[in-house]
Design a protein around this motif. Structure first.
Motif, PDB file in Angstrom:
ATOM      1  N   ARG A  72      10.194  -4.273  19.468  1.00 55.45           N
ATOM      2  CA  ARG A  72       9.173  -4.872  18.870  1.00 55.45           C
ATOM      3  C   ARG A  72       7.927  -3.685  18.522  1.00 55.45           C
ATOM      4  O   ARG A  72       7.323  -3.302  19.354  1.00 55.45           O
ATOM      5  CB  ARG A  72       8.244  -5.825  19.824  1.00 55.45           C
TER       6      ARG A  72
ATOM      7  N   GLN B 227       9.343  -9.460  14.736  1.00 54.50           N
ATOM      8  CA  GLN B 227       8.238  -8.373  14.929  1.00 54.50           C
ATOM      9  C   GLN B 227       7.024  -9.000  14.661  1.00 54.50           C
ATOM     10  O   GLN B 227       6.459  -9.162  13.444  1.00 54.50           O
ATOM     11  CB  GLN B 227       8.643  -7.485  13.930  1.00 54.50           C
TER      12      GLN B 227
ATOM     13  N   PHE C 222       3.628  -6.273  14.305  1.00 53.81           N
ATOM     14  CA  PHE C 222       3.441  -5.294  13.649  1.00 53.81           C
ATOM     15  C   PHE C 222       2.170  -4.997  12.795  1.00 53.81           C
ATOM     16  O   PHE C 222       1.555  -6.048  12.449  1.00 53.81           O
ATOM     17  CB  PHE C 222       4.610  -5.187  12.805  1.00 53.81           C
TER      18      PHE C 222
END
Length: 880
Positions: A342, A364, A367
């Motif tokens: 991640r 993800q 991000f």
């Protein structure tokens, strides 16, 4: 008994007083020893060798502070009174300059010395420091030291820390250094190889040699250094492979970018936190063993020649990974939706992720930076993707073939991120976008509609590029709200119309304004004179009219590019335009300008001299703003493990993005180059050009134009210029393209033109030129460049001339005649003068007359005898 006790107390008082003589007491009744006089004098000697503009050392030698142990940056042993620490923190040492005093050798008990950030004015490190045998910590970082590192420092057997980074040191690295735990020699000019003995430093924990000129291979002895925690060998000339580090259980950070290394296997480096092998010449596949580095937080293998498939096994145990950069390789990513990492920053530019949109991105969720540009994606963006993280800092989906329309994106980011969706196949109207944006690039798509969406974006916008779409309507007045931040405004190649609004004059930070190829009408608003930071202005290919006003030259003094081609401007060129000393590119072609070309055109300084600015056609702006726009320290700069991430200029198109929140926009302009129209981007700073073609200019081409020695392209074609071409045009020694066609130039082609060796395009057609075409290495190659000049002759034309003149050899100096008649006149004149000279000598000198006529008689006799002998010999042969 009482008397005895009293006597003992008195003796105790006496003894205590005697023992404390020369000591002092602090507020806590702690007895400490004051400094020694010799060491006090040594410190005063150090002060005497410094220029102290900020009075940093004002209390050194002060009458009220005779004890040097109380001086700023000085500490003493509380028992012996010897100075054992001398430390001037960075905030204090700024403003100090001079050299390192040899009197420091008089501090024998010194074990900590830090003179970092003092300006030692390119002085060397004195050998006297090697006498400080108790020294354990020596730091002289960023101090303008030069010369070599003294080999005598190897005598400091107790030294644990040596930090000489960010200086100007040269030569090799002394390999006798022993017992070091921390060694930083980064950012110097050190050369040679890394000695094998460095791998034998059993106590070494931190080794930083980056930013030097070291070459060769990394010694294999490093492989068994179990104590090594951090290794930075980046930005050198090293080759070979990074050691496999068989015993690297403590290793946390390895940086070896900008070398020529091979990929190692870090199978036993379970504690590794940071691995940076970017910008090497790595080839082959990325080892799957990287997936076993369970503590890895930072992985960067960008800008190599790696290939192969990246799959889940490469990230098997990388649950701590927060920074991932695989950009500029030939990787093909085949990741499932079950990937374990991640990451906070994901950079996969120019890797193959398509053609379908990568579904693993759905995992993800946090991000802040995502770059999957030029990734071969030719799909629609799924709806779930636009539920972007609130902490987004930068999103780049450019240079793909993403289809479909954009949905309304009404989420509110925590700060001001940047978004680049350029060069795709997105279509439809531009919807409501997030109000907080620092940069927006939607260029190279198929968007329709007006620019009304801009009025919903807050004032934090620093960059706006909507070029190469099908947008229509006028420019909204709400653009003025970006006055404090907007640096680049590019709306070129659309269908925008109406007047250029005066509200653009509020954009006081604007550096680049590009409205080329639209349908704007009216005059250029005078309010643009308030945009004094403008360096690039392209308003070409519109329907603008009016005169070119003098305020352009009077107020926009920083202008590098001025392109107003293909409009309806009229009137004469005023001399104020010559105030643009920094101008490198001027295009006023295809208008209705008239009058003479000002003689002051020779005053464009940047076209006359060679500069060293390779970024004058680029503009830095913020892709991420972390606080309210306009406040101080608003631009985010990413710091990771104390390393400021650099701006790596390998991005495609006209943008280069950096991890530190800054980006570069590269100007681009359409140029009449060697008879065709070309678009210049990254190479625009090399192109110094003047184009006034297709106007109504008349008069003489001023001789002052030949002062522009760095000019690369010159185009005055299709005007009414007459008289001769400047004779010294050969001074334009950098000229590659010259077009003077379709004018009324007369006279000869200057011989100096043949001396411009870079010239690869020439058009002098349809003038009234006459005489011989000068002989030279290029001029005979342009067979079609002389059409429409019936009185020209000589190669490459079929029409012949008289005997050719000598070639010109010196540019700008009339040491040869410039046509055939003058050449033969000089020839016969020289012959006549020579004959008369000989006759004069014979008439005045009797001895010369005698010798001359005697020689004639001897020559006559020799000819007669030789003729008779040969005649008789031939006669005998015929009789036989």
């Amino acid at each position: 008994m009482f008397v005895f006790v009293l006597l003992m107390l008195c003796m105790g008082t006496f003894i205590n007083g005697g023992l404390t003589s020369g000591f002092k007491e602090d507020g806590n009744m702690t007895v400490t020893r004051s400094c020694h006089d010799k060491e006090r004098q040594a410190l005063l000697g150090l002060k005497a060798n410094q220029v102290d503009i900020n009075d940093t050392l004002s209390d050194w030698g002060d009458k009220e502070k005779k004890d040097c142990c109380r001086w700023v940056g000085v500490s003493c042993d509380e028992h012996t009174g010897h100075v054992n620490l001398l430390y001037l923190p960075s905030s204090s040492s700024y403003g100090l300059s001079g050299n390192i005093s040899p009197l420091l050798a008089m501090l024998p008990q010194l074990d900590y010395l830090d003179l970092s950030a003092i300006d030692f004015q390119y002085n060397p490190i004195p050998n006297s420091l090697s006498s400080l045998s108790n020294l354990r910590h020596l730091a002289i970082y960023a101090a303008n030291l030069s010369g070599s590192i003294p080999h005598e420092l190897a005598n400091l057997s107790n030294l644990d820390v040596l930090d000489l980074g960010n200086n100007l040191l040269s030569g090799s690295i002394p390999h006798q250094l022993a017992n070091l735990m921390y060694l930083d020699l980064s950012n110097n000019f050190l050369s040679g190889s890394i000695h094998v003995s460095f791998g034998d430093l059993t106590s070494l924990i931190h080794l930083e040699l980056s930013g030097n000129r070291l070459e060769g291979v990394i010694p294999k002895s490093f492989e068994n250094r179990s104590s090594l925690v951090q290794l930075d060998l980046s930005k050198n000339l090293l080759n070979g492979s990074v050691p496999n580090f068989a015993s690297c259980s403590s290793m946390k950070k390895v940086i070896s970018n900008s070398n020529s290394m091979y990929v190692p296997k870090f199978t036993k480096c379970a504690s590794l936190h940071m691995l940076d092998l970017s910008r090497n010449r790595l080839s082959g596949n990325l080892p799957s063993s990287v997936g076993k580095l369970s503590n890895l937080e930072y992985l960067d293998v960008s800008s190599n020649s790696l290939e192969g498939v990246i799959c889940d096994v490469h990230f098997l145990n990388l649950t701590q990974l927060t920074y991932l950069d695989l950009s500029f390789n030939s990787f093909t990513l085949n990741l499932s939706s079950q990937v374990s990492f991640r990451s906070y920053m994901i950079k996969m530019q120019s890797c193959k992720l398509g053609p379908r949109f990568p579904m693993w991105i759905q995992t993800q969720i946090d991000f802040a930076y995502l770059d999957i540009s030029n990734a071969g994606i030719s799909d629609r963006v799924p709806g779930w993707f636009w539920d972007l993280p609130r902490g987004l800092r930068f999103l780049n989906l450019s240079l793909n073939e993403i289809k479909g329309t954009l949905p309304n994106i009404t989420l509110v980011f925590g700060n001001f991120p940047g978004m680049d969706l350029s060069n795709n196949q997105l279509e439809g109207t531009i919807p409501v976008l997030p109000s907080k944006l620092a940069a927006l690039n939607l260029s190279g798509n198929r968007f329709l509609g007006t620019l009304s969406f801009l009025c919903h974006i807050d004032m934090g916008l620093t960059f706006l590029d909507l070029s190469n779409n099908f947008l229509s309507g006028g420019l909204p007045d709400c653009l003025k709200k970006f006055e404090k931040m907007l640096v680049v405004l590019n709306l070129s190649n659309n269908r925008l119309s109406g007047d250029v609004p005066s509200s653009l004059g509020f954009l006081s930070q604007l550096q680049a304004l590009n409205l080329r190829r639209n349908f704007f009408v009216g005059e250029v608003p005078m309010s643009l004179s308030n945009c004094t930071r403008l360096r690039f202005v392209d308003l070409g290919e519109n329907k603008l009219s009016g005169k070119i006003l003098p305020w352009i030259g009077e107020t926009l003094s920083d202008l590098r590019v001025l392109a107003l081609r293909s409009n309806r401007f009229y009137g004469s060129l005023l001399s104020q335009i010559c105030f643009l000393n920094n101008l490198q590119f001027l295009d006023l072609s295809n208008n209705a300008l008239s009058g003479n070309i000002p003689r002051c055109f020779g005053n464009f300084t940047s076209m006359a001299s060679r500069g060293f600015q390779d970024d004058i056609m680029s503009h830095s702006y913020s892709t991420y703003v972390s606080t309210h726009p306009g406040s101080k320290q608003s631009t985010h700069r990413l710091i990771y493990y104390g390393v400021l991430m650099p701006c790596w200029k390998r991005a495609s198109h006209y943008l280069s993005y950096c991890s530190n929140g800054n980006a570069l926009f590269i100007d681009n302009a359409r140029v009449a180059w060697k008879g065709t129209r070309r678009e210049f981007g990254r190479g625009l700073y090399l192109l110094k050009s003047i184009d006034l073609s297709s106007n109504k200019l008349y008069g003489k081409l001023p001789n002052e134009i030949t002062n522009l020695r760095e000019l690369v392209s010159l185009n005055f074609s299709n005007n009414k210029l007459h008289r001769e071409v400047p004779k010294h045009i050969g001074r334009l020694r950098s000229l590659e393209s010259l077009d003077l066609s379709r004018n009324k130039f007369s006279g000869n082609i200057p011989l100096s033109l043949s001396q411009i060796t870079p010239l690869s395009y020439l058009d002098l057609s349809y003038n009234n030129l006459l005489g011989r075409i000068p002989l030279g290495p290029q001029l005979q190659l342009f067979s079609s460049s002389y059409a429409g000049n019936p009185q020209l002759c000589g190669p490459p034309l079929k029409q012949r001339c008289g005997p050719p003149p000598a070639l010109a050899t010196v540019d700008g100096k009339k040491n040869v005649k410039e046509d055939g008649d003058e050449f033969w006149t000089s020839y016969y004149t020289g012959m006549g003068v020579g004959f008369l000279g000989i006759c004069g000598v014979l008439f005045l000198s009797r001895r010369c007359r005698y010798l001359f006529f005697a020689s004639l008689n001897n020559m006559k006799d020799w000819i007669c005898v030789t003729t008779v002998v040969h005649f008789r010999s031939l006669h005998r042969k015929f009789r036989r």
